[in-house]
Structure formats: structure tokens, C-alpha cells
Design a protein around this motif. Structure first.
Motif, PDB file in Angstrom:
ATOM      1  N   PRO A 100       0.821  -1.349   0.143  1.00 56.13           N
ATOM      2  CA  PRO A 100       0.034  -0.078  -0.018  1.00 56.13           C
ATOM      3  C   PRO A 100       0.896   1.184   0.212  1.00 56.13           C
ATOM      4  O   PRO A 100       0.198   2.377   0.475  1.00 56.13           O
ATOM      5  N   VAL A 101       2.041   1.084  -0.494  1.00 56.54           N
ATOM      6  CA  VAL A 101       2.938   2.513  -0.426  1.00 56.54           C
ATOM      7  C   VAL A 101       3.571   2.385  -2.021  1.00 56.54           C
ATOM      8  O   VAL A 101       3.784   1.363  -2.718  1.00 56.54           O
ATOM      9  N   GLU A 102       3.923   3.635  -2.696  1.00 53.35           N
ATOM     10  CA  GLU A 102       4.357   3.747  -3.727  1.00 53.35           C
ATOM     11  C   GLU A 102       5.998   4.365  -3.610  1.00 53.35           C
ATOM     12  O   GLU A 102       6.048   5.241  -2.655  1.00 53.35           O
ATOM     13  N   MET A 103       6.705   3.673  -4.176  1.00 50.93           N
ATOM     14  CA  MET A 103       8.168   4.134  -3.761  1.00 50.93           C
ATOM     15  C   MET A 103       8.628   5.113  -4.846  1.00 50.93           C
ATOM     16  O   MET A 103       8.901   4.855  -6.137  1.00 50.93           O
ATOM     17  N   VAL A 104       8.577   6.491  -4.509  1.00 50.22           N
ATOM     18  CA  VAL A 104       9.215   7.719  -5.223  1.00 50.22           C
ATOM     19  C   VAL A 104      10.429   7.665  -5.050  1.00 50.22           C
ATOM     20  O   VAL A 104      10.970   8.109  -4.008  1.00 50.22           O
ATOM     21  N   VAL A 105      11.073   7.773  -6.374  1.00 51.56           N
ATOM     22  CA  VAL A 105      12.550   8.040  -6.204  1.00 51.56           C
ATOM     23  C   VAL A 105      13.140   9.264  -6.970  1.00 51.56           C
ATOM     24  O   VAL A 105      12.557   9.369  -7.902  1.00 51.56           O
ATOM     25  N   ARG A 106      13.741  10.335  -6.110  1.00 50.13           N
ATOM     26  CA  ARG A 106      14.045  11.314  -6.685  1.00 50.13           C
ATOM     27  C   ARG A 106      15.520  11.644  -7.015  1.00 50.13           C
ATOM     28  O   ARG A 106      16.123  11.489  -5.856  1.00 50.13           O
ATOM     29  N   GLY A 107      15.968  12.037  -8.132  1.00 45.04           N
ATOM     30  CA  GLY A 107      17.659  12.284  -8.221  1.00 45.04           C
ATOM     31  C   GLY A 107      17.785  13.940  -8.294  1.00 45.04           C
ATOM     32  O   GLY A 107      18.682  14.226  -8.154  1.00 45.04           O
ATOM     33  N   TYR A 108      16.617  14.552  -8.668  1.00 46.78           N
ATOM     34  CA  TYR A 108      16.730  15.952  -8.768  1.00 46.78           C
ATOM     35  C   TYR A 108      15.674  16.675  -8.116  1.00 46.78           C
ATOM     36  O   TYR A 108      14.638  16.124  -7.700  1.00 46.78           O
ATOM     37  N   LEU A 109      15.791  18.155  -7.719  1.00 52.36           N
ATOM     38  CA  LEU A 109      14.570  18.773  -7.002  1.00 52.36           C
ATOM     39  C   LEU A 109      13.858  19.425  -8.031  1.00 52.36           C
ATOM     40  O   LEU A 109      13.904  20.373  -8.423  1.00 52.36           O
ATOM     41  N   ALA A 110      12.719  18.896  -8.322  1.00 48.62           N
ATOM     42  CA  ALA A 110      11.924  19.109  -9.440  1.00 48.62           C
ATOM     43  C   ALA A 110      10.262  18.672  -8.789  1.00 48.62           C
ATOM     44  O   ALA A 110      10.107  17.954  -8.082  1.00 48.62           O
ATOM     45  N   GLY A 111       9.421  19.397  -9.732  1.00 54.25           N
ATOM     46  CA  GLY A 111       7.767  19.061  -9.461  1.00 54.25           C
ATOM     47  C   GLY A 111       7.530  19.099  -8.183  1.00 54.25           C
ATOM     48  O   GLY A 111       7.605  20.247  -7.439  1.00 54.25           O
ATOM     49  N   HIS A 112       6.967  18.188  -7.350  1.00 51.98           N
ATOM     50  CA  HIS A 112       6.293  18.312  -6.075  1.00 51.98           C
ATOM     51  C   HIS A 112       7.436  18.659  -4.874  1.00 51.98           C
ATOM     52  O   HIS A 112       6.974  19.404  -4.042  1.00 51.98           O
ATOM     53  N   ALA A 113       8.475  18.106  -5.444  1.00 51.17           N
ATOM     54  CA  ALA A 113       9.639  18.230  -4.144  1.00 51.17           C
ATOM     55  C   ALA A 113      10.109  19.569  -4.359  1.00 51.17           C
ATOM     56  O   ALA A 113      10.112  20.393  -3.253  1.00 51.17           O
ATOM     57  N   TRP A 114      10.185  20.084  -5.417  1.00 49.20           N
ATOM     58  CA  TRP A 114      10.517  21.665  -5.457  1.00 49.20           C
ATOM     59  C   TRP A 114       9.531  22.600  -5.014  1.00 49.20           C
ATOM     60  O   TRP A 114       9.794  23.504  -4.312  1.00 49.20           O
ATOM     61  N   ARG A 115       8.172  22.201  -5.180  1.00 48.27           N
ATOM     62  CA  ARG A 115       7.094  23.105  -4.633  1.00 48.27           C
ATOM     63  C   ARG A 115       7.234  23.013  -2.998  1.00 48.27           C
ATOM     64  O   ARG A 115       7.180  24.100  -2.589  1.00 48.27           O
ATOM     65  N   GLN A 116       7.414  21.913  -2.660  1.00 48.23           N
ATOM     66  CA  GLN A 116       7.655  21.964  -1.230  1.00 48.23           C
ATOM     67  C   GLN A 116       8.580  22.790  -0.746  1.00 48.23           C
ATOM     68  O   GLN A 116       8.422  23.312   0.314  1.00 48.23           O
ATOM     69  N   TYR A 117       9.915  22.586  -1.435  1.00 53.24           N
ATOM     70  CA  TYR A 117      11.086  23.183  -0.956  1.00 53.24           C
ATOM     71  C   TYR A 117      10.854  24.695  -1.009  1.00 53.24           C
ATOM     72  O   TYR A 117      11.278  25.566  -0.188  1.00 53.24           O
ATOM     73  N   ARG A 118      10.245  25.065  -1.933  1.00 51.68           N
ATOM     74  CA  ARG A 118       9.911  26.375  -2.433  1.00 51.68           C
ATOM     75  C   ARG A 118       9.034  27.166  -1.095  1.00 51.68           C
ATOM     76  O   ARG A 118       9.383  28.441  -0.964  1.00 51.68           O
ATOM     77  N   ALA A 119       8.278  26.491  -0.840  1.00 50.96           N
ATOM     78  CA  ALA A 119       7.345  26.718   0.314  1.00 50.96           C
ATOM     79  C   ALA A 119       8.108  26.844   1.752  1.00 50.96           C
ATOM     80  O   ALA A 119       7.497  27.078   2.698  1.00 50.96           O
ATOM     81  N   GLY A 120       9.290  26.330   1.628  1.00 49.36           N
ATOM     82  CA  GLY A 120       9.903  26.337   3.032  1.00 49.36           C
ATOM     83  C   GLY A 120      10.334  25.102   3.518  1.00 49.36           C
ATOM     84  O   GLY A 120      10.957  25.045   4.552  1.00 49.36           O
ATOM     85  N   TYR A 121       9.636  24.027   3.239  1.00 52.37           N
ATOM     86  CA  TYR A 121       9.933  22.709   3.714  1.00 52.37           C
ATOM     87  C   TYR A 121      11.401  22.285   3.580  1.00 52.37           C
ATOM     88  O   TYR A 121      11.936  22.281   2.491  1.00 52.37           O
ATOM     89  N   ARG A 122      11.993  21.686   4.377  1.00 50.46           N
ATOM     90  CA  ARG A 122      13.192  21.043   4.285  1.00 50.46           C
ATOM     91  C   ARG A 122      13.323  19.685   4.597  1.00 50.46           C
ATOM     92  O   ARG A 122      14.433  19.026   4.222  1.00 50.46           O
ATOM     93  N   ILE A 123      12.269  19.150   4.918  1.00 51.65           N
ATOM     94  CA  ILE A 123      12.012  17.616   4.979  1.00 51.65           C
ATOM     95  C   ILE A 123      11.061  17.108   4.404  1.00 51.65           C
ATOM     96  O   ILE A 123       9.789  17.575   4.520  1.00 51.65           O
ATOM     97  N   LEU A 124      11.387  16.229   3.418  1.00 48.73           N
ATOM     98  CA  LEU A 124      10.277  15.767   2.716  1.00 48.73           C
ATOM     99  C   LEU A 124      10.287  14.218   2.946  1.00 48.73           C
ATOM    100  O   LEU A 124      11.110  13.255   2.695  1.00 48.73           O
ATOM    101  N   CYS A 125       9.101  13.674   3.331  1.00 46.16           N
ATOM    102  CA  CYS A 125       8.948  12.440   3.579  1.00 46.16           C
ATOM    103  C   CYS A 125       9.939  11.925   4.665  1.00 46.16           C
ATOM    104  O   CYS A 125      10.660  10.690   4.280  1.00 46.16           O
TER     105      CYS A 125
END
Length: 316
Positions: A100-125
């Protein structure tokens, strides 16, 4: 070509039916006691976990054939569910119990991760990101940012620690899922580089059958992955320009620009015939660029009859 919005087949021996955001899935019991899935990739398109009102010609064929290409190319890393591809829009394979989980792998700061980072978050999942990153920067190493897998509505970010604490996946199995996901991402990165692309991020889904972990669903497709063109990546990053990319992100960006992010009360903007044609062309471009193969359109005025006949041949 008539785009495939949905299917409503009834096959001999059919034991179940499920309609996902994009795929229609039919279940069958086997004489040996196992089960098979017939997965039909329709031309539906979703964004922000919402199915958009109009289908995209050839999109289902692109997804099905891209996924088959990469499933066959990664079978030495982890067993996968695929048995055969009897039709451009259809894959047949093993029915597994889905994690019941999807394994999202990120090599770059893009998309959803960037939108979270731009909003000030520094911890993602549960993963701490360094300060000072720009949009589309390469991360120090690929990270896994899992999400819960929702049958309806939005998938939600979740941390490794929470998955284990809540007993969603046993620790030993989760470690194996992590290892598989990172190995698949490494292979995908190598294959993308051979095609002049950068695999930016992607998601993997896994299932279990008879004690064995299997890779299931789609792999490295435009619906599950994001690619940048390698030849202009460094220059665009230096000049703070948008990356030339092959992914579904351009659809999300169009929706955002037109006031839709899947939130309550928002309405999907009208999709013109020209825009639908552009999306179709982008999907075909991705297939040819990523696989190195020429896309052969399944020219058929009655695709549902073709699919029905090819599935019945396979089942018999």
C-alpha cells in the motif's frame, strides 16, 4: 483514431473488474490456482489525482508499450508481473497483493519536491534536504520519498519511519523495496543517458505473490516519470531557465496556469482539440525518445473490438 475513454467488457472466466485513473483491470482465476490480471491502458489522463474530462489519442498505447519495454529491460533486477502483451493497449500478468505504498525515487529537485522546498519545507517524507538548492538541482544522491497508495483521491506523502511504526510494511520487506527501487532507478538512469536524457524522478509499485516480491504496474513511463534533455540541462540550470523535459509535468503546469490543482471547488479548464493533439504528440515523442523505437500507431476505427478480440485469443 477514436480515443479509448473506458472499457466495459465481460469475458469468460472473469472474476473481477477494477477501474483505475487510467487503466481498466480485469481479473481471472487460473486452472493452477493462480490469478491473472488483464490490464487495459485507456486514453484517460489524470493530473493532481483527478481524471481529466477528455481522453488523449494514443496515450494508452504509449503507456502500455513503454512500460513493457522497461519491464523487460529490468527483469534481471527484480521479478515483475508481466507475462505477455497481446495488444498495443493491453498487458497480461500475475495478480499480486499490492503493497500500500508507492516508492517515489528522486534524483533532482523538481515537481512536487521543488514546490515543497520553495514553500520553505526542508524535510520531505522524513528526508532532510540541504539548504541552498535551486529548482532542478541534482540532489547529493537519489532519495526515496514514499507515498500512500490511494484507490480514490490523493496519494499522500509518508515517511519511512511512519510506514514502519504503523506496520504498513514489515521492516525487512521495506528494506528490500528500497533496495529494488534504488537499483531500478540506477538502471533507468543508465538507459535514459543512452538516449540523451536524465531520469529526474519516478515511482515504483510492488506486490507480493507466494512470498516473492514483484515489480508491478508501469515503469519509467511519462505518467510515472520525469525526464530532462541532457544536452541543455546545465545551460538552462545556469541561466535559471525551465528545463526541456519529457513528462506529464507540462499538463500539470497548464492546469495550474488555468487555475486548477485538484482542490475542492476548482473546475478543470476546457481542453481544446488543439491542446489534446499537442498532448498526444508529446506522449508519442516521449515513447520514441525514451525507447529509441518508432511509434507505430494502432490505426483502428474500432479499437474496443480489436482489444476484445485480442484478449479473448489470449485467454483461450
Amino acid at each position: 483514431m477514436t480515443a479509448i475513454s473506458e472499457t466495459n467488457f465481460s469475458f469468460p472466466g472473469q472474476t473481477g473488474y477494477y477501474r483505475g485513473k487510467v487503466r481498466d483491470v480485469y481479473s481471472f482465476d487460473q486452472p493452477d490456482g493462480g490469478s491473472r490480471l488483464v490490464m487495459i491502458a485507456t486514453d484517460r489522463i489524470s493530473a493532481f489525482d483527478v481524471v481529466l474530462p477528455k481522453p488523449i489519442p494514443y496515450k494508452g498505447q504509449v503507456l502500455n508499450q513503454t512500460a513493457a519495454h522497461f519491464l523487460r529491460s529490468t527483469a534481471d533486477i527484480v521479478p515483475n508481473w508481466l507475462v505477455t502483451v497481446p495488444d498495443p493497449n493491453v498487458s497480461v500478468g500475475l495478480k499480486c497483493t499490492t503493497y500500500p505504498v508507492e516508492m517515489v525515487v528522486r534524483g533532482y529537485l523538481a515537481g512536487h519536491a521543488w514546490r515543497q522546498y520553495r514553500a520553505g519545507y526542508r524535510i520531505l517524507c522524513g528526508v532532510t534536504l540541504p539548504e541552498g538548492l535551486r529548482e532542478n538541482d541534482r540532489l547529493p544522491q537519489p532519495i526515496i520519498t514514499p507515498t500512500t497508495k490511494a484507490h480514490e483521491g490523493h496519494d499522500e506523502d509518508i515517511s519511512r519511519e511512519e510506514i514502519l511504526a504503523r506496520g504498513i510494511v514489515a521492516e525487512a520487506e521495506y528494506v528490500q523495496l528500497e533496495n529494488y527501487a534504488l537499483a531500478l532507478f540506477a538502471r533507468g538512469t543508465e538507459m535514459a543517458a543512452e538516449r540523451g536524457l536524465i531520469l529526474v524522478d519516478t515511482k515504483y509499485e510492488f506486490g507480493k505473490l507466494d512470498g516473492q516480491i514483484y515489480l508491478i504496474d508501469e515503469v519509467h513511463t511519462p505518467d510515472s516519470s520525469r525526464y530532462f534533455y541532457a544536452d541543455v540541462y546545465a545551460e538552462n540550470l545556469e541561466k535559471n531557465l525551465p528545463q526541456k523535459q519529457l513528462s506529464k509535468e507540462f499538463v500539470r503546469e497548464w492546469l495550474i496556469a488555468n487555475g486548477f490543482q485538484g482542490k475542492e471547488g476548482q473546475t478543470v479548464p476546457p481542453m481544446s482539440a488543439e491542446w489534446i493533439s499537442q498532448i498526444s504528440a508529446r506522449y508519442i515523442e516521449l515513447y520514441e525518445t525514451v525507447t529509441g523505437k518508432t511509434f507505430v500507431r494502432a490505426e483502428d476505427g474500432d479499437p474496443l473490438s480489436r482489444i476484445d478480440a485480442n484478449i479473448r485469443k489470449t485467454l483461450l
